[in-house]
Design a protein around this motif. Structure first.
Motif, PDB file in Angstrom:
ATOM      1  N   PRO A 267       0.833  -1.212   0.000  1.00 29.16           N
ATOM      2  CA  PRO A 267       0.000   0.000   0.000  1.00 29.16           C
ATOM      3  C   PRO A 267       0.863   1.256   0.000  1.00 29.16           C
ATOM      4  N   ASP A 268       0.321   2.329  -0.556  1.00 30.41           N
ATOM      5  CA  ASP A 268       1.035   3.602  -0.543  1.00 30.41           C
ATOM      6  C   ASP A 268       1.346   3.996   0.897  1.00 30.41           C
TER       7      ASP A 268
ATOM      8  N   GLY B  78      -9.295  10.652  -6.751  1.00 33.27           N
ATOM      9  CA  GLY B  78      -8.526   9.940  -5.739  1.00 33.27           C
ATOM     10  C   GLY B  78      -7.881   8.690  -6.301  1.00 33.27           C
ATOM     11  N   ALA B  79      -8.208   7.548  -5.706  1.00 33.10           N
ATOM     12  CA  ALA B  79      -7.589   6.276  -6.098  1.00 33.10           C
ATOM     13  C   ALA B  79      -8.326   5.596  -7.246  1.00 33.10           C
TER      14      ALA B  79
ATOM     15  N   ALA C 147      -9.652   0.780 -10.141  1.00 30.11           N
ATOM     16  CA  ALA C 147      -8.703   1.127  -9.087  1.00 30.11           C
ATOM     17  C   ALA C 147      -7.342   1.422  -9.701  1.00 30.11           C
TER      18      ALA C 147
ATOM     19  N   ARG D 189      -4.537   1.189  -8.175  1.00 22.81           N
ATOM     20  CA  ARG D 189      -3.638   0.122  -7.756  1.00 22.81           C
ATOM     21  C   ARG D 189      -3.966  -1.166  -8.490  1.00 22.81           C
TER      22      ARG D 189
ATOM     23  N   VAL E 185     -15.011   5.494  -5.781  1.00 25.96           N
ATOM     24  CA  VAL E 185     -13.849   5.877  -4.977  1.00 25.96           C
ATOM     25  C   VAL E 185     -13.720   4.971  -3.757  1.00 25.96           C
ATOM     26  N   ALA E 186     -14.844   4.643  -3.115  1.00 33.47           N
ATOM     27  CA  ALA E 186     -14.798   3.748  -1.959  1.00 33.47           C
ATOM     28  C   ALA E 186     -14.234   2.389  -2.358  1.00 33.47           C
TER      29      ALA E 186
ATOM     30  N   ALA F   6     -12.188   1.749  -4.930  1.00 36.42           N
ATOM     31  CA  ALA F   6     -10.762   1.882  -5.229  1.00 36.42           C
ATOM     32  C   ALA F   6      -9.941   2.028  -3.950  1.00 36.42           C
ATOM     33  N   GLU F   7     -10.476   2.745  -2.973  1.00 38.85           N
ATOM     34  CA  GLU F   7      -9.756   2.890  -1.706  1.00 38.85           C
ATOM     35  C   GLU F   7      -9.661   1.557  -0.968  1.00 38.85           C
TER      36      GLU F   7
ATOM     37  N   ALA G 132      -6.863  -0.213  -2.602  1.00 37.70           N
ATOM     38  CA  ALA G 132      -5.583   0.357  -2.177  1.00 37.70           C
ATOM     39  C   ALA G 132      -5.199  -0.097  -0.772  1.00 37.70           C
ATOM     40  N   ALA G 133      -6.202  -0.409   0.048  1.00 31.34           N
ATOM     41  CA  ALA G 133      -5.938  -0.802   1.432  1.00 31.34           C
ATOM     42  C   ALA G 133      -5.633  -2.284   1.576  1.00 31.34           C
TER      43      ALA G 133
END
Length: 537
Positions: free
Chosen positions: A12-13, A437-438, A459, A461, A527-528, A530-531, A534-535
């Motif tokens: 993760p970032d 965002g992501a 996403a 990521r 966005v939710a 993709a986040e 990312a997590a």
């Protein structure tokens, strides 16, 4: 080493990825594995850029240069061009922070000039960097000399976006007091703006103070409202906030300036760079000082907790004093590194400014211009301001009524995004694409008659193909627990793209107000999603 690098890139970032990539580069050096060391440092540079840490590029860039100068066969043509671009970023880091050495940067810039050559396609890039660095040091004659070599040129392969170059030139001209020349530069850049995702807002910000000083406060007001509609929530737009605050101060909009300052103050704790923090603090202090003079000094501004600092409410006078301290300290750090007093003098000059004109009415948020790139705002002085709406130019939602059912059209989709202040591009197939965002999100019309609104969220990521089972399990769990978007994993061979779809049948039409709800829901859920990707560990 290849597997370890892939695993590190997949983290993760955050600091964990940076530490892992740094250790991999060191391990490759210890093992004499030049190829892996180069790959790790390329990934490390990308990670530093993602986290806004350009000042950390110099060492990995130096190591990459040393390796490829010794073994040039390691670089493909694409990698060679990318390395030139990274070298430009490293030189630009000097402008944003005093943590980069002046002599070190000059050496890096001289090396870049040598690699590019006097007549190379990137020669304008070198001229731009020399001009901007000279201006940063307060050497206006040298800055103007190099500006002449840069003006009227288009960026080469490593020179960045053609749509942003006119804004950078206008900012220099405005800093030298050449207001009309700055506006002319912006007016000649309209065509290039259409291909840039940062535009037209960046150009509009560059014109705020020149328009105000040139006696066109209505145009400045329309540009401010239009640009701030986007900049208020984008992290990367933090450097533009100082211009918005200075417009409010010098244009007489002190109440709005205080509101913007209160809204954006938390971002000062995590600025994009030191230069942006210094200018934000000075511009905010100017707003506070003028507000105190206007009898608004008793207003309280909340300052949230950060680190070990508790939350508190500051009156405008106390906040202004705090911001003066921040700006002065940072200006002193730049000047100590540069060996000049330029930035301390510049910030003092900002704080001494006074309103330039009586305040003019600000356009309503929805009336601040739907397409300033047509030249209404960025054209020649005297052109109609973007806030001057006309019935035949009104977006479809305004002309037809928010509640009236109409056929889904491409223009209806873009008008909704325009009203939200989103930035997007339209691809060759007519799909509307933007990044939130992501997530990269695409809107298009589907179905035999284009009656279906199809939204796809992807996403940013990606996962390696070796995690296919895990990706499928994630998508299944998402689809079990949530309605939107419908999640799936797209196999590209070596990588998996995790995407989600939302399709809405609008055969019987859609009201503009309804379409706004659909678009906002698609963006929020995309966005939710993709986040959540990312997590993933």
């Amino acid at each position: 080493m290849v597997t370890a690098l892939a695993d590190a890139r997949d983290l993760p970032d955050g600091p964990g990825r940076l530490v892992a990539l740094e250790r991999l580069a060191e391990r490759a050096d210890a093992a004499g594995d030049v190829r892996s060391g180069l790959d790790a440092r390329f990934a490390l540079i990308e990670a530093y850029l993602l986290h806004g840490q350009r000042w950390r590029l110099l060492e990995p860039l130096r190591r990459c240069r040393a390796a490829t100068d010794h073994r040039p066969e390691l670089l493909t043509d694409a990698d060679a061009g990318l390395l030139l671009r990274y070298q430009r970023y490293a030189v630009e880091a000097l402008l944003g922070t005093p943590r980069v050495g002046l002599d070190q940067t000059r050496s890096l810039l001289d090396d870049l000039a040598h690699r590019i050559g006097v007549d190379g396609p990137d020669a304008p890039t070198v001229a731009e960097l020399r001009s901007r660095i000279a201006d940063h040091l307060g050497d206006e004659p040298a800055a103007r000399h190099w500006y002449e070599h840069w003006a009227g040129t288009r960026p080469g392969p490593s020179g960045g976006c053609p749509g942003c170059a006119p804004a950078r030139r206008a900012e220099l001209l405005a800093g030298w007091g050449d207001w009309r020349a700055a506006l002319t530069e912006l007016g000649e850049s309209v065509d290039d703006l259409r291909s840039c995702t940062d535009q037209p807002e960046r150009a509009l910000v560059a014109g705020l103070l020149p328009w105000l000083r040139a006696g066109e406060p209505e145009r400045a007001a329309a540009a401010h409202v239009r640009a701030y509609r986007r900049h208020r929530r984008e992290r990367v737009a933090f450097p533009h906030l100082a211009a918005h605050l200075r417009f409010c101060a010098l244009g007489g909009h002190l109440e709005r300036g205080l509101s913007i300052l209160a809204e954006q103050l938390p971002r000062l704790d995590r600025p994009t760079d030191d230069l942006a923090a210094m200018e934000f603090a000075a511009a905010g202090a100017l707003v506070c000082g003028l507000a105190v003079e206007a009898g608004l000094g008793g207003r309280l501004v909340p300052r949230p907790a950060y680190g070990g600092r508790p939350a508190t409410d500051l009156d405008v006078a106390a906040l202004g004093a705090l911001l003066v301290g921040v700006a002065s300290e940072l200006a002193g750090s730049f000047d100590a590194r540069n060996g000049t007093g330029h930035h301390s003098g510049r910030m003092a000059a900002w704080l001494a400014e006074r309103p330039l004109a009586a305040p003019v009415p600000l356009p309503a948020e929805d009336d601040a211009g739907d397409d300033p790139t047509d030249g209404e705002l960025l054209g020649e002085p005297g052109a109609a301001a973007a806030g001057d709406t006309r019935a035949d130019d009104a977006p479809p939602g305004d002309a037809l009524g928010e509640q009236e059912l109409v056929t889904l059209t491409h223009d209806l989709i873009t008008s909704v995004l325009d009203r939200r202040g989103d930035q997007y591009l339209v691809d060759e197939g007519g799909a509307v694409v933007g990044r939130w965002g992501a997530a990269v999100i695409q809107f298009r019309r589907a179905g035999e008659r284009g009656e279906v609104l199809h939204t796809r969220a992807m996403a940013v990521r990606r996962l390696p193909a070796t995690r296919r089972s895990e990706a499928y399990a994630f998508c299944n769990a998402w689809n079990h627990d949530r309605l939107l978007p419908k999640a799936y994993a797209h196999d590209l061979g070596e990588e998996l793209v995790l995407a989600g779809d939302v399709a809405t049948d609008l055969t019987h039409g859609v009201a503009p107000a309804q379409l706004l709800v659909l678009v906002e829901a698609a963006i929020a859920t995309g966005v939710a999603y993709a986040e959540a990707v990312a997590a993933l560990p």
